[in-house]
Design a protein around this motif. Structure first.
Motif, PDB file in Angstrom:
ATOM      1  N   SER A 130      51.478  39.648  40.145  1.00  0.00           N
ATOM      2  CA  SER A 130      50.576  38.991  39.024  1.00  0.00           C
ATOM      3  C   SER A 130      49.128  39.548  39.249  1.00  0.00           C
ATOM      4  O   SER A 130      48.518  39.854  38.275  1.00  0.00           O
ATOM      5  CB  SER A 130      50.659  37.477  39.042  1.00  0.00           C
ATOM      6  N   ASN A 131      48.665  39.692  40.513  1.00  0.00           N
ATOM      7  CA  ASN A 131      47.149  40.135  40.533  1.00  0.00           C
ATOM      8  C   ASN A 131      47.056  41.718  40.278  1.00  0.00           C
ATOM      9  O   ASN A 131      46.135  41.875  39.650  1.00  0.00           O
ATOM     10  CB  ASN A 131      46.609  39.920  42.079  1.00  0.00           C
TER      11      ASN A 131
ATOM     12  N   GLU B 126      48.771  43.413  38.172  1.00  0.00           N
ATOM     13  CA  GLU B 126      49.123  43.433  36.490  1.00  0.00           C
ATOM     14  C   GLU B 126      47.961  42.842  35.860  1.00  0.00           C
ATOM     15  O   GLU B 126      47.615  43.441  34.815  1.00  0.00           O
ATOM     16  CB  GLU B 126      50.440  42.820  36.127  1.00  0.00           C
ATOM     17  N   GLU B 127      47.244  41.861  36.315  1.00  0.00           N
ATOM     18  CA  GLU B 127      46.116  40.997  35.642  1.00  0.00           C
ATOM     19  C   GLU B 127      44.970  41.949  35.733  1.00  0.00           C
ATOM     20  O   GLU B 127      44.172  42.125  34.709  1.00  0.00           O
ATOM     21  CB  GLU B 127      45.977  39.685  36.464  1.00  0.00           C
ATOM     22  N   GLU B 128      44.906  42.882  36.944  1.00  0.00           N
ATOM     23  CA  GLU B 128      43.782  43.616  37.039  1.00  0.00           C
ATOM     24  C   GLU B 128      43.773  44.726  36.045  1.00  0.00           C
ATOM     25  O   GLU B 128      42.811  45.221  35.723  1.00  0.00           O
ATOM     26  CB  GLU B 128      43.687  44.263  38.811  1.00  0.00           C
TER      27      GLU B 128
ATOM     28  N   ARG C  34      41.546  45.803  28.931  1.00  0.00           N
ATOM     29  CA  ARG C  34      40.737  44.925  27.881  1.00  0.00           C
ATOM     30  C   ARG C  34      39.220  45.354  28.014  1.00  0.00           C
ATOM     31  O   ARG C  34      38.437  45.561  26.816  1.00  0.00           O
ATOM     32  CB  ARG C  34      40.778  43.281  27.938  1.00  0.00           C
TER      33      ARG C  34
ATOM     34  N   GLN D 156      56.131  36.160  41.184  1.00  0.00           N
ATOM     35  CA  GLN D 156      55.220  37.109  41.061  1.00  0.00           C
ATOM     36  C   GLN D 156      54.296  36.774  41.859  1.00  0.00           C
ATOM     37  O   GLN D 156      53.744  37.832  42.482  1.00  0.00           O
ATOM     38  CB  GLN D 156      54.667  36.967  39.519  1.00  0.00           C
TER      39      GLN D 156
ATOM     40  N   ALA E 297      45.621  44.849  33.421  1.00  0.00           N
ATOM     41  CA  ALA E 297      45.181  44.191  31.770  1.00  0.00           C
ATOM     42  C   ALA E 297      43.819  44.187  31.639  1.00  0.00           C
ATOM     43  O   ALA E 297      43.294  44.282  30.552  1.00  0.00           O
ATOM     44  CB  ALA E 297      46.077  43.022  31.608  1.00  0.00           C
ATOM     45  N   ARG E 298      43.142  43.462  32.717  1.00  0.00           N
ATOM     46  CA  ARG E 298      41.624  43.258  32.639  1.00  0.00           C
ATOM     47  C   ARG E 298      40.873  44.456  32.281  1.00  0.00           C
ATOM     48  O   ARG E 298      39.892  44.633  31.370  1.00  0.00           O
ATOM     49  CB  ARG E 298      41.300  42.528  33.536  1.00  0.00           C
TER      50      ARG E 298
END
Length: 121
Positions: free
Chosen positions: A81-82, A84-86, A92, A75, A88-89
Motif C-alpha cells: 500500500s505504501n 502504490e500510494e506513493e 496526481r 497489503q 499514485a500521489r
C-alpha cells in the motif's frame, strides 16, 4: 423457493461463499418481486422472503467488509500500500502541476484580453 438440482461443475465448486450468498440474494430478490407482483399475493411468503433477504444482505455486507479489511491488512503486511500510494500521489502531483501551468497560462491570456481597449471611431 423450490429446489432444483444442477450439475456440479468446477466453477460451482470453486465459487466462494460470498459469491454464492450474493447469487442467493439476487435470486431471492427476483422471487420476492415476483411474489409481490402476483395478482393473488401470499403475504406469508412475501414476509418470509423479505425477512430472509434482509438477513442475507446484512450477512453479505459483513462478509464484504471483512474481506476488504483482510485485503487492506495483507497489503500493509506486504508493504504494497505504501509503494502504490506513493506512486499514485506522484502521478496526481504531476497532473496537478501540468494543469496549474496550463491554467495559469490561460489566466494570464484572459487578463491581457481584459486590458485591451476597443478602438473608437
Amino acid at each position: 423457493m423450490g429446489y432444483s438440482a444442477k450439475e456440479s461443475s468446477v466453477v460451482d465448486f470453486c465459487e466462494s461463499k460470498t459469491e454464492s450468498l450474493s447469487n442467493w440474494v439476487r435470486q431471492v430478490k427476483n422471487k420476492s418481486l415476483t411474489a409481490k407482483t402476483k395478482r393473488k399475493r401470499d403475504l406469508r411468503v412475501i414476509a418470509i422472503l423479505s425477512h430472509s433477504l434482509v438477513r442475507a444482505e446484512t450477512e453479505l455486507v459483513m462478509k464484504q467488509r471483512e474481506r476488504a479489511r483482510k485485503w487492506a491488512q495483507m497489503q500493509v503486511d506486504l508493504g504494497l500500500s505504501n509503494k502504490e500510494e506513493e506512486i499514485a500521489r506522484r502521478h496526481r502531483e504531476k497532473i496537478d502541476y501540468l494543469w496549474k501551468n496550463d491554467l495559469s497560462g490561460l489566466d494570464s491570456f484572459f487578463k491581457e484580453l481584459d486590458n485591451v481597449k476597443p478602438i473608437l471611431k
